[in-house]
Write a protein that holds these residues in place. Structure first.
Motif, PDB file in Angstrom:
ATOM      1  N   ALA A  44      47.603  48.556  29.419  1.00  0.00           N
ATOM      2  CA  ALA A  44      46.356  48.557  30.196  1.00  0.00           C
ATOM      3  C   ALA A  44      45.449  47.429  29.726  1.00  0.00           C
ATOM      4  CB  ALA A  44      45.647  49.897  30.057  1.00  0.00           C
ATOM      5  N   THR A  45      45.450  47.164  28.430  1.00  0.00           N
ATOM      6  CA  THR A  45      44.619  46.094  27.887  1.00  0.00           C
ATOM      7  C   THR A  45      44.996  44.755  28.490  1.00  0.00           C
ATOM      8  OG1 THR A  45      44.340  47.307  25.820  1.00  0.00           O
ATOM      9  CG2 THR A  45      43.885  44.967  25.739  1.00  0.00           C
ATOM     10  N   GLU A  46      46.296  44.555  28.730  1.00  0.00           N
ATOM     11  CA  GLU A  46      46.737  43.310  29.369  1.00  0.00           C
ATOM     12  C   GLU A  46      46.098  43.134  30.738  1.00  0.00           C
ATOM     13  OE1 GLU A  46      50.947  42.484  29.467  1.00  0.00           O
ATOM     14  OE2 GLU A  46      51.216  43.396  27.492  1.00  0.00           O
ATOM     15  N   VAL A  47      45.999  44.213  31.481  1.00  0.00           N
ATOM     16  CA  VAL A  47      45.391  44.156  32.812  1.00  0.00           C
ATOM     17  C   VAL A  47      43.879  43.975  32.692  1.00  0.00           C
ATOM     18  CG1 VAL A  47      44.935  45.462  34.928  1.00  0.00           C
ATOM     19  CG2 VAL A  47      47.195  45.558  33.865  1.00  0.00           C
ATOM     20  N   ILE A  48      43.258  44.776  31.841  1.00  0.00           N
ATOM     21  CA  ILE A  48      41.800  44.758  31.693  1.00  0.00           C
ATOM     22  C   ILE A  48      41.291  43.401  31.234  1.00  0.00           C
ATOM     23  CG2 ILE A  48      39.888  45.709  30.333  1.00  0.00           C
ATOM     24  CD1 ILE A  48      41.547  48.379  30.299  1.00  0.00           C
ATOM     25  N   GLU A  49      42.008  42.780  30.301  1.00  0.00           N
ATOM     26  CA  GLU A  49      41.537  41.524  29.713  1.00  0.00           C
ATOM     27  C   GLU A  49      42.067  40.277  30.409  1.00  0.00           C
ATOM     28  OE1 GLU A  49      42.401  41.789  25.538  1.00  0.00           O
ATOM     29  OE2 GLU A  49      40.890  43.345  25.228  1.00  0.00           O
ATOM     30  N   ASN A  50      42.875  40.441  31.419  1.00  0.00           N
ATOM     31  CA  ASN A  50      43.432  39.299  32.135  1.00  0.00           C
ATOM     32  C   ASN A  50      42.344  38.644  32.992  1.00  0.00           C
ATOM     33  OD1 ASN A  50      44.755  37.532  33.904  1.00  0.00           O
ATOM     34  ND2 ASN A  50      46.595  38.820  33.942  1.00  0.00           N
ATOM     35  N   ARG A  55      37.337  42.233  38.707  1.00  0.00           N
ATOM     36  CA  ARG A  55      36.800  43.525  38.288  1.00  0.00           C
ATOM     37  C   ARG A  55      37.122  44.640  39.282  1.00  0.00           C
ATOM     38  NH1 ARG A  55      30.820  41.787  36.465  1.00  0.00           N
ATOM     39  NH2 ARG A  55      31.462  39.633  36.465  1.00  0.00           N
ATOM     40  N   ASP A  56      37.149  44.318  40.565  1.00  0.00           N
ATOM     41  CA  ASP A  56      37.494  45.341  41.558  1.00  0.00           C
ATOM     42  C   ASP A  56      38.921  45.826  41.367  1.00  0.00           C
ATOM     43  OD1 ASP A  56      34.981  45.297  42.721  1.00  0.00           O
ATOM     44  OD2 ASP A  56      35.545  43.804  44.225  1.00  0.00           O
ATOM     45  N   GLU A  57      39.818  44.891  41.051  1.00  0.00           N
ATOM     46  CA  GLU A  57      41.220  45.261  40.815  1.00  0.00           C
ATOM     47  C   GLU A  57      41.356  46.065  39.521  1.00  0.00           C
ATOM     48  OE1 GLU A  57      41.109  42.009  43.658  1.00  0.00           O
ATOM     49  OE2 GLU A  57      40.308  42.081  41.638  1.00  0.00           O
ATOM     50  N   VAL A  58      40.597  45.698  38.494  1.00  0.00           N
ATOM     51  CA  VAL A  58      40.627  46.460  37.234  1.00  0.00           C
ATOM     52  C   VAL A  58      40.139  47.878  37.497  1.00  0.00           C
ATOM     53  CG1 VAL A  58      39.626  46.673  34.920  1.00  0.00           C
ATOM     54  CG2 VAL A  58      40.413  44.444  35.726  1.00  0.00           C
TER      55      VAL A  58
END
Length: 118
Positions: A44-50, A55-58
């Protein structure tokens, strides 16, 4: 006080006040624990910090992952945390919320040490 602690305080206080007034403290505890696990997960961190993921996708990603325990007010909190880039404070928010809850419920955590099995 660390930066996350100072950021967490107003969020935790607002969550606690709402949870107390609506008699939903256990529900919020469950949600915050779940959200903390998700946010700390390496995948999840990979997605959050990418930086290529908006932000809408996160928010959509986290909302879907947390669907099992989410409810309307929790979803509003999640959206606020994502859009204000405060997901790194989730652990501190959860910790402070649990302190406020324990205080309200007049609970304390103790450790018992005994020479013989209790």
């Amino acid at each position: 006080m660390t930066m996350n602690s100072s950021v967490a305080q107003p969020y935790a206080r607002a969550i606690f006040e709402h949870a107390f007034e609506s008699s939903s403290m256990p529900k919020w505890s469950e949600y915050l624990a779940w959200l903390e696990q998700v946010v700390l997960d390496p995948q999840a961190t990979e997605v959050i910090e990418n930086p290529l993921i908006g932000r809408d996708e996160v928010f959509s990603f986290l909302r879907d992952v947390c669907a099992k325990v989410t409810f309307e007010q929790a979803e509003n909190l999640l959206q606020l945390l994502v859009h204000n880039r405060r997901l790194s404070a989730v652990s501190a928010i959860k910790e402070r919320y649990e302190e406020l809850r324990a205080e309200a419920e007049k609970r304390i955590e103790v450790e018992v040490v005994s020479a013989k099995p209790v």
